[in-house]
Design a protein around this motif. Structure first.
Motif, PDB file in Angstrom:
ATOM      1  N   LYS A  83       0.613  -0.972   0.410  1.00 20.07           N
ATOM      2  CA  LYS A  83      -0.333   0.309   0.003  1.00 20.07           C
ATOM      3  C   LYS A  83       0.984   1.853  -0.041  1.00 20.07           C
ATOM      4  O   LYS A  83       0.534   1.897  -0.590  1.00 20.07           O
ATOM      5  CB  LYS A  83      -0.929   0.193   1.346  1.00 20.07           C
ATOM      6  CG  LYS A  83      -2.397   0.676   1.288  1.00 20.07           C
ATOM      7  CD  LYS A  83      -2.419   1.128   1.981  1.00 20.07           C
ATOM      8  CE  LYS A  83      -4.003   2.668   2.306  1.00 20.07           C
ATOM      9  NZ  LYS A  83      -4.621   2.251   4.051  1.00 20.07           N
ATOM     10  N   ALA A  84       1.631   1.253   1.019  1.00 19.91           N
ATOM     11  CA  ALA A  84       2.790   2.383   0.993  1.00 19.91           C
ATOM     12  C   ALA A  84       3.886   2.514  -0.413  1.00 19.91           C
ATOM     13  O   ALA A  84       3.955   3.926  -1.061  1.00 19.91           O
ATOM     14  CB  ALA A  84       3.833   1.916   1.771  1.00 19.91           C
ATOM     15  N   LEU A  85       3.262   1.095  -1.236  1.00 25.14           N
ATOM     16  CA  LEU A  85       4.725   1.774  -2.112  1.00 25.14           C
ATOM     17  C   LEU A  85       3.567   2.014  -3.491  1.00 25.14           C
ATOM     18  O   LEU A  85       4.270   3.302  -4.139  1.00 25.14           O
ATOM     19  CB  LEU A  85       4.550  -0.108  -2.991  1.00 25.14           C
ATOM     20  CG  LEU A  85       5.291   0.060  -4.220  1.00 25.14           C
ATOM     21  CD1 LEU A  85       7.179   0.912  -3.984  1.00 25.14           C
ATOM     22  CD2 LEU A  85       6.088  -1.536  -4.134  1.00 25.14           C
ATOM     23  N   ASP A  86       2.311   1.733  -3.488  1.00 19.55           N
ATOM     24  CA  ASP A  86       1.849   1.897  -4.331  1.00 19.55           C
ATOM     25  C   ASP A  86       1.554   3.439  -4.645  1.00 19.55           C
ATOM     26  O   ASP A  86       1.156   3.975  -4.892  1.00 19.55           O
ATOM     27  CB  ASP A  86      -0.259   2.099  -4.320  1.00 19.55           C
ATOM     28  CG  ASP A  86       0.084   0.044  -4.847  1.00 19.55           C
ATOM     29  OD1 ASP A  86       1.130  -0.569  -5.774  1.00 19.55           O
ATOM     30  OD2 ASP A  86      -0.242  -0.601  -4.192  1.00 19.55           O
ATOM     31  N   ALA A  87       1.612   4.158  -3.384  1.00 20.69           N
ATOM     32  CA  ALA A  87       1.151   5.592  -2.707  1.00 20.69           C
ATOM     33  C   ALA A  87       2.606   6.773  -3.025  1.00 20.69           C
ATOM     34  O   ALA A  87       2.145   7.296  -3.615  1.00 20.69           O
ATOM     35  CB  ALA A  87       0.825   6.091  -0.860  1.00 20.69           C
ATOM     36  N   ALA A  88       3.405   5.887  -2.980  1.00 16.31           N
ATOM     37  CA  ALA A  88       4.824   6.366  -3.534  1.00 16.31           C
ATOM     38  C   ALA A  88       4.548   6.748  -4.813  1.00 16.31           C
ATOM     39  O   ALA A  88       4.900   7.812  -5.333  1.00 16.31           O
ATOM     40  CB  ALA A  88       6.087   5.277  -2.700  1.00 16.31           C
ATOM     41  N   LYS A  89       4.043   5.461  -5.805  1.00 12.75           N
ATOM     42  CA  LYS A  89       4.356   5.559  -6.638  1.00 12.75           C
ATOM     43  C   LYS A  89       2.847   6.526  -7.419  1.00 12.75           C
ATOM     44  O   LYS A  89       3.811   7.379  -8.620  1.00 12.75           O
ATOM     45  CB  LYS A  89       3.605   4.292  -7.604  1.00 12.75           C
ATOM     46  CG  LYS A  89       3.149   4.600  -9.142  1.00 12.75           C
ATOM     47  CD  LYS A  89       2.621   2.965  -8.521  1.00 12.75           C
ATOM     48  CE  LYS A  89       2.503   3.360 -11.046  1.00 12.75           C
ATOM     49  NZ  LYS A  89       1.682   1.517 -11.295  1.00 12.75           N
TER      50      LYS A  89
END
Length: 623
Positions: A7-13
């Motif tokens: 989830k954090a990776l998608d938000a950073a993307k």
């Protein structure tokens, strides 16, 4: 910022993607090694200074210019045309840019959206001008997977990699079992891009099957072929993709430590890899419990001293261990007993750069490219007597003709194609009869050549094939580690024979000796580098034997290259009888009357070339 979950990776993307979208105009200056050497960093600095306060003056953007981003990128590939500057959203590519061009680029293109034709690419044969990058034949005929981010993103900005699905592949892999990951790579048919084309998935399977607590994965970035710079450009232009591919290999095989072995002659690649590792660690994408899972992984850079033999996997491991880089007998293979005696998987840079896309898009997607037994694409460094030198990536199965003429723009100065050396010192020499040969692992092996790491040296009609063979043999002889008698002594004897031939002292029996020694070295060497060292000699003897015979029997170099075999004469139609040639001849080999054609006595001539330099009418020629 820590990324500790998908989830954090998608938000950073998403955050990174929005940031890049807000950059209304993106100016990408090639900062690969070649363009940096030509002054591209100075161009970037000048563009940053010239564009820092001009948003309001940009008139061609209908909704107004939000921001202007000046970025240094990795290699764009079109090395012959560097320094390169691409301007988005126009898609304009400017070639051979200098600092003096910056003001005009800003005033004409960035502010008004107009093209500067003199900076656009001009086709060397048709003369057609191509201002838009994707329309240039060099780019139009490529399919980029390993190079997809090179020249597109700032390699030192992790967020730009995240915006283009960076680290999404490792996130997906971590939701699968190790065997499932290996099975995808096996199903894709991905074969090693560093030389022999061994199936990558099979190599991973061997390592996974080993039940040992400690395992390692290694990225082989020791690219030593003359004229090859594929791996260097990927490491410079997209270092995070190499790291991500290595992480997936580590997870799939059960390794918690990865090494990137890169030669110290690649300082820019080393610098960018180190920054990428540091940034990934800071974001939590490397280290302990990656993305909130049980998977932990670290990456270590090992700088090699530049030995060609360290491109061989067992010699590479010896070097990492602090030993002299020399090959070891196989079996045991690295997957069984590799680095420090532990199971080890070794893949080259380009192979690993393909892995993230395969995981994200699937094996079937990859298999749609290339051929049945050689799926996907391959990068090539195309150099020599070709109009457009540089770095290219094309689907496996394209023909040599398509690569040289459609992508490479044909032979320089409209000269005739003679041969191409493919695969570097380990490869082979192909001729005009092979122009319609498909570039894939199996087709090339059938004619005694190999893709190797991907070097393509194109030669025109003025090339001496015997000298080419001598050059590559000199390289391999110098780089032989000396462990095997046949390689150590055989390459030395072959070089001596080739040197005698180009010096005009060869005999017919030398050709037979060359073949005998070459066969012995091929059969008796321990490692793959020794076994392939004779390939340039064997293939040139096979396809250009008449040129060897001309050197030996006629004492003549058909291409007029070998100094010892040059025969000078005076062209009577060009000679004006000025006597300059006779006045500089140190042995009195030239005689004649003023204002009448002079004559050169070939028996007296010592081939010093003084007459050639002195003649103002180019009347002294090699005959």
């Amino acid at each position: 910022m820590k990324i500790d979950s998908k989830k954090a990776l998608d938000a950073a993307k998403e955050k990174a993607r929005q940031r890049m979208e807000n950059e209304t105009i993106r100016i990408l200056i090639c900062a690969g090694t070649g363009c940096v050497a030509s002054g591209s960093l100075d161009i970037a600095a000048a563009l940053k200074e010239a564009t820092k306060d001009i948003k309001a003056e940009v008139t061609f953007i209908e909704d107004g210019c939000k921001s202007i981003a000046v970025k240094t990128s990795g290699c764009h590939g079109f090395c012959a045309m560097g320094p390169l500057v691409r301007i988005e959203p126009l898609g304009v590519l400017y070639t051979k840019v200098t600092v003096d061009d910056v003001e005009e680029i800003v005033e004409t293109t960035i502010k008004k959206g107009e093209i500067i034709e003199r900076l656009a690419y001009k086709h060397p044969v048709s003369g057609e001008i191509y201002p838009i990058e994707k329309e240039i034949p060099f780019y139009k005929n490529q399919t980029r997977i390993g190079l997809m981010n090179c020249g597109v993103i700032d390699p030192e900005d992790l967020e730009e990699y995240l915006a283009r699905d960076g680290y999404q592949a490792i996130a997906k892999a971590l939701t699968m079992s190790q065997q499932e990951v290996v099975d995808i790579i096996k199903a894709s048919g991905l074969r090693g891009r560093g030389g022999g084309g061994f199936p990558t998935g099979l190599k991973w399977q061997f390592a996974l099957d080993e039940e040992r607590e400690q395992k390692y994965v290694i990225c082989n970035g020791d690219e030593g072929d003359p004229g090859a710079f594929m791996d260097r450009s990927i490491m410079e232009g997209d270092p995070h993709k190499v790291i991500e591919g290595l992480m997936i290999a580590g997870y799939a095989t059960g390794a918690d430590t990865g090494y990137i072995y890169v030669r110290a002659e690649y300082p820019l690649a080393v610098k960018r890899l180190k920054k990428a590792i540091s940034d990934a660690q800071a974001y939590g994408l490397l280290g302990e419990n990656i993305l909130g899972t049980d998977f932990s992984f670290k990456v270590i850079i090992k700088e090699g001293a530049g030995a060609f033999v360290c491109g061989e996997e067992t010699a590479l491991m010896a070097s990492i261990e602090g030993e002299r880089g020399m090959p070891r007998p196989k079996p045991p293979f690295p997957a069984q007993r590799g680095l420090w005696g532990c199971p080890t998987t070794i893949n080259n840079v380009e192979t690993l750069a393909n892995v993230p896309n395969i995981i994200l898009k699937g094996a079937d997607w990859f298999r749609k490219l290339g051929t049945e037994n050689s799926p996907g694409t391959k990068t090539f460094a195309i150099t020599g007597d070709v109009a457009n030198t540089g770095l290219i990536e094309v689907p496996m199965g394209l023909t040599l003709r398509e690569v040289i003429y459609d992508v490479g723009g044909g032979i320089k100065d409209n000269k005739k194609f003679k041969a191409v050396q493919i695969g570097g010192p380990s490869g082979g020499c192909l001729t005009e009869e092979h122009l319609d040969l498909t570039l894939d692992f199996d087709s090339l092996s059938q004619v005694g050549a190999m893709i190797g790491s991907g070097g393509l040296v194109v030669m025109d009609e003025d090339t001496c094939i015997v000298e080419v063979a001598r050059f590559f043999m000199e390289f391999t002889q110098n780089e032989s580690c000396g462990k095997c008698v046949l390689c150590r002594e055989g390459t030395k004897r072959m070089l001596e024979i080739l040197q005698r031939i180009v010096d005009g002292k060869g005999e017919l029996k030398d050709i037979e000796k060359l073949e005998d020694i070459a066969s012995a070295v091929k059969d008796g060497s321990l490692c793959g580098l020794g076994k392939t060292a004779p390939n340039p000699v064997l293939t040139t003897l096979k396809y250009f034997r008449d040129e060897y015979i001309a050197h030996v029997v006629d004492k003549k170099c058909p291409a007029g290259i070998c100094e010892a075999l040059k025969v000078y004469g005076i062209n009577a139609d060009k000679c004006k009888g000025c006597s300059k040639c006779s006045r500089v001849c140190p042995v009195g080999a030239i005689s004649g009357e003023i204002k009448k054609p002079f004559i050169l006595d070939t028996e007296k001539c010592i081939k010093c070339g003084a007459c050639v330099e002195a003649c103002p009418f180019d009347a002294v020629e090699v005959v």
